[in-house]
Motif scaffolding. Structure first.
Motif, PDB file in Angstrom:
ATOM      1  N   GLU A   1      -6.851 -15.057  -1.587  1.00 11.45           N
ATOM      2  CA  GLU A   1      -7.829 -14.110  -1.053  1.00 11.45           C
ATOM      3  C   GLU A   1      -7.173 -12.893  -0.417  1.00 11.45           C
ATOM      4  N   ARG A   2      -5.921 -13.029   0.031  1.00 12.49           N
ATOM      5  CA  ARG A   2      -5.218 -11.895   0.630  1.00 12.49           C
ATOM      6  C   ARG A   2      -4.941 -10.800  -0.400  1.00 12.49           C
ATOM      7  N   LEU A   3      -4.948 -11.141  -1.675  1.00 13.60           N
ATOM      8  CA  LEU A   3      -4.706 -10.135  -2.705  1.00 13.60           C
ATOM      9  C   LEU A   3      -5.803  -9.076  -2.724  1.00 13.60           C
ATOM     10  N   ASN A   4      -6.954  -9.421  -2.166  1.00  9.74           N
ATOM     11  CA  ASN A   4      -8.061  -8.461  -2.137  1.00  9.74           C
ATOM     12  C   ASN A   4      -7.749  -7.249  -1.260  1.00  9.74           C
ATOM     13  N   THR A   5      -6.707  -7.327  -0.461  1.00  9.41           N
ATOM     14  CA  THR A   5      -6.333  -6.182   0.384  1.00  9.41           C
ATOM     15  C   THR A   5      -5.506  -5.154  -0.369  1.00  9.41           C
ATOM     16  N   VAL A   6      -4.968  -5.521  -1.536  1.00  7.01           N
ATOM     17  CA  VAL A   6      -4.112  -4.587  -2.272  1.00  7.01           C
ATOM     18  C   VAL A   6      -4.544  -4.355  -3.723  1.00  7.01           C
ATOM     19  N   VAL A   7      -5.181  -5.338  -4.347  1.00  2.62           N
ATOM     20  CA  VAL A   7      -5.583  -5.175  -5.751  1.00  2.62           C
ATOM     21  C   VAL A   7      -6.564  -4.015  -5.925  1.00  2.62           C
TER      22      VAL A   7
ATOM     23  N   HIS B   1      -6.529  -1.319  -4.625  1.00  3.64           N
ATOM     24  CA  HIS B   1      -5.784  -0.060  -4.497  1.00  3.64           C
ATOM     25  C   HIS B   1      -4.779   0.138  -5.639  1.00  3.64           C
ATOM     26  N   GLY B   2      -4.780  -0.780  -6.602  1.00  4.34           N
ATOM     27  CA  GLY B   2      -3.952  -0.582  -7.784  1.00  4.34           C
ATOM     28  C   GLY B   2      -2.920  -1.651  -8.068  1.00  4.34           C
ATOM     29  N   ALA B   3      -2.707  -2.590  -7.152  1.00  4.38           N
ATOM     30  CA  ALA B   3      -1.773  -3.683  -7.422  1.00  4.38           C
ATOM     31  C   ALA B   3      -2.349  -4.610  -8.486  1.00  4.38           C
ATOM     32  N   VAL B   4      -1.461  -5.269  -9.212  1.00  2.80           N
ATOM     33  CA  VAL B   4      -1.876  -6.194 -10.271  1.00  2.80           C
ATOM     34  C   VAL B   4      -1.566  -7.616  -9.810  1.00  2.80           C
ATOM     35  N   ALA B   5      -2.568  -8.474  -9.809  1.00  2.00           N
ATOM     36  CA  ALA B   5      -2.395  -9.852  -9.345  1.00  2.00           C
ATOM     37  C   ALA B   5      -1.731 -10.693 -10.423  1.00  2.00           C
TER      38      ALA B   5
ATOM     39  N   ARG C   1       0.827  -1.201   0.000  1.00  2.00           N
ATOM     40  CA  ARG C   1       0.000   0.000   0.000  1.00  2.00           C
ATOM     41  C   ARG C   1       0.867   1.259   0.000  1.00  2.00           C
ATOM     42  N   ASN C   2       1.965   1.232   0.731  1.00  2.00           N
ATOM     43  CA  ASN C   2       2.888   2.361   0.747  1.00  2.00           C
ATOM     44  C   ASN C   2       3.494   2.595  -0.636  1.00  2.00           C
ATOM     45  N   LEU C   3       3.924   1.517  -1.289  1.00  2.00           N
ATOM     46  CA  LEU C   3       4.508   1.632  -2.627  1.00  2.00           C
ATOM     47  C   LEU C   3       3.493   2.171  -3.634  1.00  2.00           C
ATOM     48  N   LEU C   4       2.257   1.699  -3.541  1.00  2.00           N
ATOM     49  CA  LEU C   4       1.217   2.178  -4.447  1.00  2.00           C
ATOM     50  C   LEU C   4       0.950   3.662  -4.229  1.00  2.00           C
ATOM     51  N   ASP C   5       0.933   4.075  -2.964  1.00  2.00           N
ATOM     52  CA  ASP C   5       0.726   5.494  -2.669  1.00  2.00           C
ATOM     53  C   ASP C   5       1.815   6.360  -3.286  1.00  2.00           C
TER      54      ASP C   5
END
Length: 304
Positions: free
Chosen positions: A40-46, A48-52, A23-27
């Motif tokens: 399912e943990r990817l739902n915490t970052v995808v 916000h802009g992360a790519v799975a 999240r810090n890197l995406l910000d």
């Protein structure tokens, strides 16, 4: 700096710390490709802009720098050397940055193997400070690696850390983390005992951090951890008891391997073993204070 000038980041391991770091890197505007063993943990970052990605190899192919934050050395090796691991990507990242807490010798062997296979560098960079500091880019990072590899990743890791130090060649970061965990793990036990003692003595236990501020007893453990224990504020967890127990066991094994007998560390291992054995594997490490409450209730019951 424009997006095209920034290195593409891959991140493997989206636990509490991994989520905060991504999240810090995406910000900060980085393109981040992610993978986690439990998808399912990817739902915490995808969102916000992360790519799975569907594998560590896929992460590596999409990245200039691959970062890991996983449970242990076995997990590191799985992510790097499995059939779908980072090494299988062929021409992949320039450097792997391993934020995991692993073992120094295993790290040295893995780094040498990966370089032989792909030419990819390795910086072991275990961290301290917890998810909140990881989220705002002020965590402590203790690094080990070749100077050139370290300089390659430093511009990115500097933005993730309030304190970044190269402690020596590959493995030096993990050795430093062992020392860190010796202080932290036994410190958790000490804070719990100080709290139980203060409450039993009948003083205003909540005032202790303010009262002792600036003296020799002062520390971030006293100012940040002790109040959490005193308030019994354990949900959601900032860290897991099973992880700190794993780390303390690693400290014990490392010290014994050097021929040392360190009683305070062994007591810390014992207390966290007892706490986890009560079914608290996935509770906050600060909840170790409950062990003392549990033992007190057992003593009271035995007295009838």
């Amino acid at each position: 700096m424009t997006q095209t000038e920034r290195p593409r980041i891959g991140f493997i391991g989206i636990g509490l710390m991994g989520e905060a770091m991504v999240r810090n890197l995406l910000d900060r505007g980085y393109a981040v490709t992610v993978w986690n063993l439990e998808p399912e943990r990817l739902n915490t970052v995808v969102p916000h802009g992360a790519v799975a990605a569907d594998s560590p190899a896929a992460v590596a192919k999409a990245s200039d720098i691959v970062m890991l934050c996983v449970l242990n050395m076995d997990a590191v090796e799985r992510c790097i050397f499995a059939e779908d691991g980072v090494a299988a990507a062929g021409k992949g990242p320039r450097v792997v940055v391993d934020f995991s807490t692993a073992d120094p010798e295993g790290t040295r062997k893995a780094a040498a193997r990966l370089r032989d296979m792909t030419g990819c560098g390795w910086v072991d960079a275990p961290v301290s400070g917890g998810p909140q500091l990881a989220r705002n880019g002020t965590m402590t990072v203790m690094a080990g690696g070749d100077a050139a590899d370290f300089e390659t990743v430093r511009p990115v890791v500097d933005q993730m850390a309030g304190n970044l130090t190269l402690m020596g060649p590959v493995g030096a970061g993990q050795t430093t983390k062992i020392l860190n965990q010796a202080i932290v793990g036994t410190g958790y036990v000490l804070m719990a005992e100080a709290l139980i003692l203060a409450e039993a003595a009948g003083i205003d236990a909540a005032q202790l951090p303010a009262c002792l501020a600036g003296g020799h007893a002062d520390s971030s453990l006293l100012q940040r951890l002790y109040p959490q224990m005193q308030q019994r504020a354990f949900d959601p967890p900032n860290s897991y008891a099973r992880q700190l127990l794993k780390d303390l066991k690693a400290v014990s094994a490392f010290s014994q391997g050097l021929g040392l007998d360190l009683g305070v560390i062994e007591k810390g291992v014992s207390q966290f073993k007892d706490y986890v054995a009560l079914g608290h594997e996935m509770t906050d490490s600060a909840g170790v204070v409950k062990l003392y409450e549990h033992k007190a209730s057992q003593r009271d019951a035995a007295k009838g």
